[in-house]
Design a protein around this motif. Structure first.
Motif, PDB file in Angstrom:
ATOM      1  N   GLN A   1     -20.246  87.654  -5.019  1.00 62.64           N
ATOM      2  CA  GLN A   1     -21.443  87.229  -4.299  1.00 62.64           C
ATOM      3  C   GLN A   1     -22.233  88.489  -3.960  1.00 62.64           C
ATOM      4  OE1 GLN A   1     -19.770  84.897  -1.027  1.00 62.64           O
ATOM      5  NE2 GLN A   1     -20.481  83.032  -2.025  1.00 62.64           N
ATOM      6  N   SER A   2     -23.404  88.591  -4.508  1.00 64.46           N
ATOM      7  CA  SER A   2     -24.167  89.819  -4.306  1.00 64.46           C
ATOM      8  C   SER A   2     -25.639  89.524  -4.061  1.00 64.46           C
ATOM      9  CB  SER A   2     -24.032  90.741  -5.521  1.00 64.46           C
ATOM     10  OG  SER A   2     -24.689  90.191  -6.652  1.00 64.46           O
TER      11      SER A   2
ATOM     12  N   LYS B   1     -24.190  73.588  -5.634  1.00 63.61           N
ATOM     13  CA  LYS B   1     -24.607  73.680  -4.236  1.00 63.61           C
ATOM     14  C   LYS B   1     -25.556  72.540  -3.877  1.00 63.61           C
ATOM     15  CE  LYS B   1     -24.965  75.655  -0.179  1.00 63.61           C
ATOM     16  NZ  LYS B   1     -23.821  75.662   0.766  1.00 63.61           N
TER      17      LYS B   1
ATOM     18  N   GLU C   1     -22.468  93.412  -1.600  1.00 59.82           N
ATOM     19  CA  GLU C   1     -21.529  92.791  -2.546  1.00 59.82           C
ATOM     20  C   GLU C   1     -20.311  92.288  -1.793  1.00 59.82           C
ATOM     21  OE1 GLU C   1     -18.718  94.496  -6.075  1.00 59.82           O
ATOM     22  OE2 GLU C   1     -20.875  94.846  -6.320  1.00 59.82           O
ATOM     23  N   ASN C   2     -20.058  90.982  -1.927  1.00 59.76           N
ATOM     24  CA  ASN C   2     -18.893  90.338  -1.295  1.00 59.76           C
ATOM     25  C   ASN C   2     -18.795  90.678   0.192  1.00 59.76           C
ATOM     26  OD1 ASN C   2     -17.959  89.021  -3.619  1.00 59.76           O
ATOM     27  ND2 ASN C   2     -16.924  90.869  -4.332  1.00 59.76           N
TER      28      ASN C   2
ATOM     29  N   ASP D   1     -24.060  84.528  -7.591  1.00 53.78           N
ATOM     30  CA  ASP D   1     -22.853  83.856  -7.096  1.00 53.78           C
ATOM     31  C   ASP D   1     -22.055  83.453  -8.331  1.00 53.78           C
ATOM     32  OD1 ASP D   1     -20.907  82.459  -5.801  1.00 53.78           O
ATOM     33  OD2 ASP D   1     -22.253  81.124  -4.702  1.00 53.78           O
TER      34      ASP D   1
ATOM     35  N   THR E   1     -14.199  86.483  -7.754  1.00 55.26           N
ATOM     36  CA  THR E   1     -15.516  85.946  -7.418  1.00 55.26           C
ATOM     37  C   THR E   1     -16.450  87.095  -7.057  1.00 55.26           C
ATOM     38  OG1 THR E   1     -14.964  85.649  -5.073  1.00 55.26           O
ATOM     39  CG2 THR E   1     -14.564  83.786  -6.554  1.00 55.26           C
TER      40      THR E   1
ATOM     41  N   ASN F   1     -18.041  83.167 -10.483  1.00 57.13           N
ATOM     42  CA  ASN F   1     -16.578  83.173 -10.529  1.00 57.13           C
ATOM     43  C   ASN F   1     -16.169  83.104 -12.000  1.00 57.13           C
ATOM     44  OD1 ASN F   1     -16.696  80.388 -11.336  1.00 57.13           O
ATOM     45  ND2 ASN F   1     -16.871  79.819  -9.171  1.00 57.13           N
TER      46      ASN F   1
ATOM     47  N   LYS G   1     -30.041  87.571  -6.545  1.00 62.85           N
ATOM     48  CA  LYS G   1     -28.896  86.992  -5.850  1.00 62.85           C
ATOM     49  C   LYS G   1     -27.955  86.408  -6.904  1.00 62.85           C
ATOM     50  CE  LYS G   1     -29.529  83.098  -3.634  1.00 62.85           C
ATOM     51  NZ  LYS G   1     -29.962  82.138  -2.602  1.00 62.85           N
TER      52      LYS G   1
END
Length: 436
Positions: free
Chosen positions: A264-265, A316, A282-283, A187, A262, A189, A185
């Motif tokens: 997110q995968s 987070k 992905e995204n 996340d 960015t 940027n 996983k």
């Protein structure tokens, strides 16, 4: 004989409904994709999972916010084996487990072939005799051909099993079917990257975490841990990764990032003796089947490695801690509104502290958080002691109505059913309820 399981809803919005549980499993939660979907704010989107394994029914709490209770005992993250008659509580929904035995092999159905011999339109009669119509001979021929075909099918060798059926059978063979898997996983940027990876090579489970800012900071984290997996844990992994819905997913799901620059995968690669699974997102919001598997994998790793917050980035964790503290403040401000609000506040303050266990250095308000948590804990104990005295006094005076009232307050004050104080008060209340 094998068991057939069903869930009867005995309380909540779906009261009276019945849900059979098969090999695919049944999820209960707020999400519309759940087999038992209930719009209840006390439920998580995917709250708990019912599944049949080795002829038994199991329930697993999917790291829900408010927990799952079986026979008045709150579950931890481990699967719990259910028996017929068990009561399961999730939010406002209460279910009873129903089970009955059925033959493992159904008796062969008897096929009746209607030859039309009794139908008037296929019979011609003259005075004193009956004549067979041509239609009757045709039907006799069809019947004879059907019988011959049935015999031929019975004697013929079985048709080869399809590849899909073979894969399903292999998955059902047990944990030895699982050879390896890797889950990642990410996340990221332009300023930071968080990567969580979990892998299994058939013997050992390895977790890797990289949580870093551009240029490096004092809060960067790099974790790598490995451990050998016992047979019971391997079976649990096999069960998580062997659901039919997971193996029906497409190979790739790609979307457009909501925020430029960015990523997110989520990716999962599973190797079994029967087939290989590859899926990446992905995204884009992951499919529910993948989301459920990911949540269970992360919970599994959390329990095995004993690091609760390993699957979250530092940012987070700080955000989650602040949110939990705000919820605790709200309950603390209303501590005199409901008996359970102080316990609820303590739970949220404790969560806020736990979120920060692996964060170094601690945020500036960490000391004030811990001071507030201790203050709330002391106040709860003070009020509990006073209430316990009132309940004991009513019992000694054999004031059963008063005792019931005071004990109910105690149970509300300490709502955690795993807490010894709650269990003791609930036990006394059950005993007194039978008195007149």
């Amino acid at each position: 004989m094998s068991a057939k399981f069903e869930l009867l809803v005995t309380g909540g919005p779906l009261k009276g409904s019945r849900f059979p549980v098969d090999a695919k499993g049944v999820r209960l939660g707020r999400s519309s994709s759940c087999e038992i979907a209930v719009q209840d704010p006390l439920l998580s989107r995917n709250h708990c999972l019912f599944e049949v394994r080795d002829g038994a029914l199991w329930v697993t709490d999917l790291v829900s916010a408010n927990g799952t209770v079986v026979n008045d005992e709150q579950l931890d993250a481990a699967p719990y084996r259910l028996s017929s008659g068990d009561q399961v509580q999730a939010g406002d929904t209460r279910l009873r487990v129903l089970a009955d035995d059925e033959p493992t092999e159904a008796a062969p159905a008897v096929t009746k072939i209607d030859l039309g011999l009794g139908k008037p339109e296929l019979r011609q009669e003259t005075a004193g005799e009956k004549k067979a119509s041509p239609a009757r001979y045709v039907l006799w021929g069809v019947a004879a051909a059907s019988i011959c075909a049935s015999v031929a099918l019975f004697l013929a060798p079985p048709a080869p099993v399809s590849e899909e059926t073979a894969a399903v059978n292999a998955r059902a063979a047990g944990p030895d079917d699982l050879i390896s898997f890797s889950f990642e996983k990410v996340d990221a940027n332009a300023e930071s990257i968080y990567r969580y990876a979990l892998s299994y090579d058939g013997k050992s489970l390895t977790v890797q975490i990289d949580d870093a800012k551009d240029g490096g900071t004092e809060r960067d984290r790099h974790v790598a841990k490995s451990m050998e997996v016992a047979s019971a844990a391997k079976k649990r992994l096999s069960d998580i990764l062997g659901t039919a819905g997971l193996h029906r997913l497409a190979r790739e799901y790609v979307g457009v990032p909501l925020v430029p620059n960015t990523l997110q995968s989520v990716s999962l690669h599973v190797v079994r003796s029967s087939r290989v699974l590859d899926v990446s997102v992905e995204n884009k919001e992951p499919p529910e089947e993948l989301r459920a598997a990911v949540e269970q994998l992360e919970t599994f790793a959390k329990n095995e490695f004993g690091i609760w917050a390993m699957q979250y980035s530092v940012d987070k964790l700080i955000e989650m801690s602040a949110e939990a503290r705000r919820a605790g403040d709200a309950k603390w401000d209303e501590r005199d509104v409901q008996y359970g609000n102080i316990a609820a506040a303590l739970k949220k303050y404790t969560e806020a502290k736990v979120f920060l266990d692996t964060v170094e250095p601690k945020p500036a308000d960490y000391a004030s958080l811990e001071a507030r948590r201790r203050e709330v804990e002391a106040e709860l104990e003070r009020r509990f002691t006073e209430q316990r005295f009132r309940a004991d006094r009513a019992i000694k005076m054999e004031d059963w109505e008063g005792a019931r009232r005071e004990l109910r307050v105690l149970c509300e004050m300490i709502p955690d059913q795993k807490d010894k104080r709650h269990r003791n008060a609930a036990s006394q209340l059950r005993d007194i309820e039978v008195r007149k």
